[in-house]
Write a protein that holds these residues in place. Sequence first.
Motif, PDB file in Angstrom:
ATOM      1  N   MET A   1      -1.613  -9.895 -15.874  1.00 20.22           N
ATOM      2  CA  MET A   1      -0.732  -9.116 -15.902  1.00 20.22           C
ATOM      3  C   MET A   1       0.279  -9.282 -14.437  1.00 20.22           C
ATOM      4  N   LYS A   2       1.433  -8.901 -14.838  1.00 18.08           N
ATOM      5  CA  LYS A   2       2.474  -8.850 -13.747  1.00 18.08           C
ATOM      6  C   LYS A   2       2.756  -7.385 -13.413  1.00 18.08           C
ATOM      7  N   ALA A   3       3.266  -7.028 -12.018  1.00 17.25           N
ATOM      8  CA  ALA A   3       3.640  -5.959 -11.815  1.00 17.25           C
ATOM      9  C   ALA A   3       4.700  -5.813 -10.830  1.00 17.25           C
ATOM     10  N   VAL A   4       5.772  -5.322 -11.010  1.00 20.19           N
ATOM     11  CA  VAL A   4       6.977  -5.400 -10.082  1.00 20.19           C
ATOM     12  C   VAL A   4       6.745  -3.929  -9.436  1.00 20.19           C
ATOM     13  N   ILE A   5       6.668  -3.811  -8.047  1.00 20.87           N
ATOM     14  CA  ILE A   5       6.690  -2.227  -7.658  1.00 20.87           C
ATOM     15  C   ILE A   5       7.952  -2.005  -6.681  1.00 20.87           C
ATOM     16  N   ALA A   6       8.576  -1.111  -6.985  1.00 15.11           N
ATOM     17  CA  ALA A   6       9.768  -0.527  -6.219  1.00 15.11           C
ATOM     18  C   ALA A   6       9.893   0.769  -6.058  1.00 15.11           C
ATOM     19  N   ILE A   7       9.246   1.390  -5.060  1.00 20.92           N
ATOM     20  CA  ILE A   7       9.389   2.946  -4.820  1.00 20.92           C
ATOM     21  C   ILE A   7      10.059   3.312  -3.750  1.00 20.92           C
ATOM     22  N   ASP A   8      10.619   4.422  -3.849  1.00 19.36           N
ATOM     23  CA  ASP A   8      11.543   5.077  -2.455  1.00 19.36           C
ATOM     24  C   ASP A   8      10.363   5.369  -1.480  1.00 19.36           C
ATOM     25  N   SER A   9      10.730   5.611  -0.380  1.00 20.33           N
ATOM     26  CA  SER A   9       9.880   5.914   0.689  1.00 20.33           C
ATOM     27  C   SER A   9       9.355   7.277   0.473  1.00 20.33           C
ATOM     28  N   LEU A  10       8.382   7.878   1.095  1.00 21.48           N
ATOM     29  CA  LEU A  10       7.831   9.423   0.858  1.00 21.48           C
ATOM     30  C   LEU A  10       8.042   9.847   2.226  1.00 21.48           C
ATOM     31  N   LYS A  11       9.009  10.683   2.462  1.00 20.79           N
ATOM     32  CA  LYS A  11       9.603  10.949   3.683  1.00 20.79           C
ATOM     33  C   LYS A  11       8.662  11.479   4.477  1.00 20.79           C
ATOM     34  N   GLY A  12       8.641  10.985   5.644  1.00 22.07           N
ATOM     35  CA  GLY A  12       7.979  11.415   6.810  1.00 22.07           C
ATOM     36  C   GLY A  12       6.361  10.820   6.657  1.00 22.07           C
ATOM     37  N   SER A  13       6.034  10.005   5.722  1.00 20.00           N
ATOM     38  CA  SER A  13       4.603   9.681   5.559  1.00 20.00           C
ATOM     39  C   SER A  13       4.395   8.074   5.341  1.00 20.00           C
ATOM     40  N   LEU A  14       5.327   7.485   4.426  1.00 17.75           N
ATOM     41  CA  LEU A  14       5.133   6.289   4.057  1.00 17.75           C
ATOM     42  C   LEU A  14       6.493   5.472   3.955  1.00 17.75           C
ATOM     43  N   SER A  15       6.533   4.389   4.305  1.00 10.17           N
ATOM     44  CA  SER A  15       7.914   3.616   3.931  1.00 10.17           C
ATOM     45  C   SER A  15       7.950   3.291   2.585  1.00 10.17           C
ATOM     46  N   SER A  16       8.897   2.881   2.121  1.00 12.08           N
ATOM     47  CA  SER A  16       9.004   2.254   0.733  1.00 12.08           C
ATOM     48  C   SER A  16       8.101   1.071   0.530  1.00 12.08           C
ATOM     49  N   MET A  17       7.994   0.183   1.672  1.00 12.75           N
ATOM     50  CA  MET A  17       6.933  -1.066   1.502  1.00 12.75           C
ATOM     51  C   MET A  17       5.649  -0.661   1.651  1.00 12.75           C
ATOM     52  N   GLU A  18       5.388   0.514   2.478  1.00  9.67           N
ATOM     53  CA  GLU A  18       3.981   0.870   2.710  1.00  9.67           C
ATOM     54  C   GLU A  18       3.588   1.619   1.255  1.00  9.67           C
ATOM     55  N   ALA A  19       4.370   2.272   0.747  1.00  4.70           N
ATOM     56  CA  ALA A  19       3.967   2.833  -0.542  1.00  4.70           C
ATOM     57  C   ALA A  19       3.602   1.919  -1.627  1.00  4.70           C
TER      58      ALA A  19
END
Length: 197
Positions: A1-19
């Motif tokens: 299985m291959k997954a590409v994860i690209a998610i916006d930041s969660l304001k004030g809690s997680l950056s895009s990369m941390e999420a």
Amino acid sequence: MKAVIAIDSLKGSLSSMEAGYAIADGIRKVHGQEAEIVVRPLADGGEGTVEALVSGMNGVTQNVMVTGPLGTPVNCEYGIIESSHTAVIEMSGAAGITLVPDEKRNPLYTTTYGVGEVIKDAIAKGCRRFIVGIGGSATNDGGIGMLQALGYGFLDKEGKQVPFGARGLEVLEEITNEYVLPELAECEFCVACDVTN
């Protein structure tokens, strides 16, 4: 299985990369090490825009001390894409809501002056193209603080600069351009925003 994860930041809690890495951990718990996972930054013009574009366009990050939304110094990170002399700026880095404590969140008193200081720094470093993400702002001054930093005069009836923040708009009588940074005429700006205003 291959997954590409690209998610916006969660304001004030997680950056895009941390999420993204948190989601990757969850996928690995279910699918084990055979899962091929790629995490990439994503942003909508707010927090994380610099990280996403600098990463995707082989840019470099810069740091500059500027006037924050409350008039006190803040360290602002922005990016430069050297191949195209493009600066990538987040308004939130210089005038963002996360830079203002809850009890001081009043757009009558917050300024965009630091955004202009970032632009000025990038111009001094050779940038003439700008991508400005305007999400996450703590301000509502119509950009007059930014323009003041670039040399425009926003004057009251006594010929003095109006105060920082939206309250300056109430006493604005005249706009002058005699001290505008001359290089500004060579610059091109693109605003990154995920809503239509």
